[in-house]
Scaffold this active site. Structure first.
Site, PDB file in Angstrom:
ATOM      1  N   HIS A  45      40.895  18.543 -13.745  1.00  0.00           N
ATOM      2  CA  HIS A  45      41.844  17.725 -13.449  1.00  0.00           C
ATOM      3  C   HIS A  45      43.189  17.655 -14.625  1.00  0.00           C
ATOM      4  CE1 HIS A  45      44.109  14.506 -11.604  1.00  0.00           C
ATOM      5  NE2 HIS A  45      43.903  13.815 -12.551  1.00  0.00           N
ATOM      6  N   SER A  67      48.582  13.866 -11.949  1.00  0.00           N
ATOM      7  CA  SER A  67      47.937  12.725 -11.429  1.00  0.00           C
ATOM      8  C   SER A  67      48.698  11.450 -10.880  1.00  0.00           C
ATOM      9  CB  SER A  67      46.798  12.381 -12.552  1.00  0.00           C
ATOM     10  OG  SER A  67      45.837  11.762 -11.972  1.00  0.00           O
ATOM     11  N   GLU A  81      38.121  19.758  -8.188  1.00  0.00           N
ATOM     12  CA  GLU A  81      38.610  18.221  -8.438  1.00  0.00           C
ATOM     13  C   GLU A  81      38.568  17.306  -7.329  1.00  0.00           C
ATOM     14  OE1 GLU A  81      42.265  17.390  -9.670  1.00  0.00           O
ATOM     15  OE2 GLU A  81      43.063  19.207  -9.146  1.00  0.00           O
TER      16      GLU A  81
END
Length: 358
Positions: free
Chosen positions: A320, A187, A290
Site C-alpha cells: 500500500h 490513502s 492491497e
C-alpha cells in the site's frame, strides 16, 4: 422483557436502513483493468521488512501510546533519504513547502498525506513530495492538516480546503497567481484529494488542472470485495484492519459515524458515493494485492461513467502506497515516471487546444 428487546432490535434495524441508505455498487466491480505483468523487484523484500518494523513499533501498546508510536515511526520513513529539495515551514496554512532546484513557483501541487486520518505528516512523506517537485518542476505544499482523534474528521477536511484556496493566490515567496495546479494524496489523503476536487467544482473555484491519488480510500462503507478478499495479501493494511472483516458492517457504520461524526455514506468521507461529473483529469495508482484495490477500481469505473477522465494504473504485488519507498524501490521510480508522463501529456494537450483556438 422479550418484547422490549425485540422492539429495540427493530428500531436499530430501521434506523440503520434509514440513516445508511446504501446504493449497491457491485455493478462497478470490473477485472478488466490491466495489471503490470512483472515480478516484484528484490528491493521489495527490504520494503516488506520495513513494513514489519512498522507493526513491531506499536506491538503491545494500546490507545494513545500505540498511536504515538505509529506517528513516530511514520515520521521516520523519510529519514536517510537524500532530498534534492529545499524545505520551508509555513505556519498559515500549516504545512511545508518542498522546492526542487529550478522549480517554477507558479506551478503548484497541494499534497495531502495518508495515515488513516490519525497519523502521518509532511515530514513522513518527504520522499514523495521531494520527487514530485523534481519531476513536475512545481512547488509542492504538503498540508499539515489536523488529525483525529484530537480533532474532528471535518477539521482536517477544512484544512485541506483552506490550503487549496490559499495556494491559488500564494506561492512560497508570497502572493503570486498560479498557472498550473495539481492536487495529490495517498490513502486517507487520497480520499481527501478526491473529495476536494468535487468540493472545488461545487464551490465554483478554479479547478485543479489534474488530481493524483495513490491507493486512495474512496468508500468507508467497506463494501468493496477487496476489503475482505485481499486481507491476506496486504502486508500493511491486512494486519491493521483485517480484523474488521469479523464485525458486521452495520456495526462498523455506526462506529464510523461515532468516530468521524460523518456518515460513512457521505461523499465527504466516501468520495465514490458523490457526484463524479465534471472533475479534472485524474490519475490513480493501486496494487492488485492491497485491500483498497476495489476502492480504486470502483471510483475509476463510476467517474468514467459520469464522463470524468480517470486513468487507473495497477502494479502487481506492491505494498500500500509503495511510492513512499522511492528511491529504494524500482517500482516507485516507475510510478513517478508514470506521473510525469501523465502530466506532460495533459499539458501538451492543453497547449495544442490553446493553439487551435488562437
Amino acid at each position: 422483557m422479550l418484547w422490549i428487546i425485540l422492539a429495540i432490535i427493530v428500531f436499530i434495524v430501521a434506523a440503520t436502513l434509514l440513516l445508511f441508505r446504501l446504493e449497491d455498487l457491485s455493478h462497478l466491480d470490473r477485472n478488466d483493468y490491466p495489471v503490470q505483468d512483472a515480478t516484484p523487484s528484490e528491493a521489495n523484500r527490504e520494503v516488506l521488512g520495513r513494513i514489519r518494523e512498522l507493526g513491531q513499533s506499536s506491538k503491545g501498546l494500546r490507545g494513545k501510546a500505540r498511536l504515538m508510536a505509529l506517528r513516530k515511526h511514520m515520521d521516520g520513513l523519510s529519514e536517510g533519504v537524500e532530498l534534492a529539495s529545499e524545505l520551508r515551514h509555513c505556519d498559515s496554512p500549516r504545512g511545508e513547502w518542498v522546492l526542487a532546484p529550478g522549480c517554477d513557483t507558479r506551478r503548484r501541487i497541494l499534497y495531502i498525506h495518508g495515515g488513516a486520518w490519525a497519523a502521518g505528516s509532511p515530514r513522513s512523506h518527504r520522499a514523495i513530495t521531494d520527487r514530485l517537485s523534481q519531476i513536475t518542476r512545481a512547488a509542492v505544499f504538503a498540508v499539515d492538516y489536523r488529525l483525529m482523534p484530537e480533532n474532528r474528521f471535518m477539521d482536517g477536511v477544512r484544512d485541506c480546503r483552506e490550503a487549496y484556496k490559499w495556494l491559488l493566490k500564494h506561492g512560497p515567496d508570497g502572493a503570486e497567481p498560479v498557472d498550473f495546479m495539481v492536487v495529490a494524496g495517498d490513502s486517507a489523503g487520497g480520499s481527501h484529494t478526491l473529495g476536494l476536487i468535487a468540493w472545488i467544482r461545487d464551490n465554483g473555484l478554479r479547478q485543479a488542472d489534474a488530481a493524483i491519488a495513490f491507493s486512495p480510500s474512496t468508500d468507508l462503507t467497506l463494501t468493496a470485495p477487496s476489503n475482505r478478499n485481499n486481507i491476506g495479501t496486504d502486508p500493511l493494511l491486512g494486519p491493521a484492519f483485517g480484523g474488521l472483516s469479523k464485525i458486521p458492517l452495520p456495526v462498523i457504520w455506526w462506529a464510523t459515524l461515532a468516530a468521524f461524526r460523518v456518515s460513512p455514506t457521505s461523499p465527504v468521507a466516501s468520495p465514490l458515493r458523490g457526484d463524479l461529473k465534471h472533475l479534472p483529469p485524474t490519475l490513480i495508482h493501486a496494487s492488485d494485492t492491497e485491500m483498497l484495490l476495489d476502492n480504486a477500481r470502483r471510483y475509476a469505473a463510476r467517474a468514467e461513467a459520469a464522463g470524468s477522465p480517470v486513468t487507473l494504473h495497477t502494479w502487481h504485488g506492491m505494498v500500500h502506497v509503495w511510492q513512499i519507498f522511492v528511491p529504494l524501490l524500482p517500482e516507485a521510480d516507475e510510478a513517478f515516471d508514470d506521473i510525469k508522463a501523465f502530466l506532460e501529456q495533459l499539458e501538451s494537450q492543453g497547449e495544442a487546444q490553446a493553439s487551435a483556438s488562437a
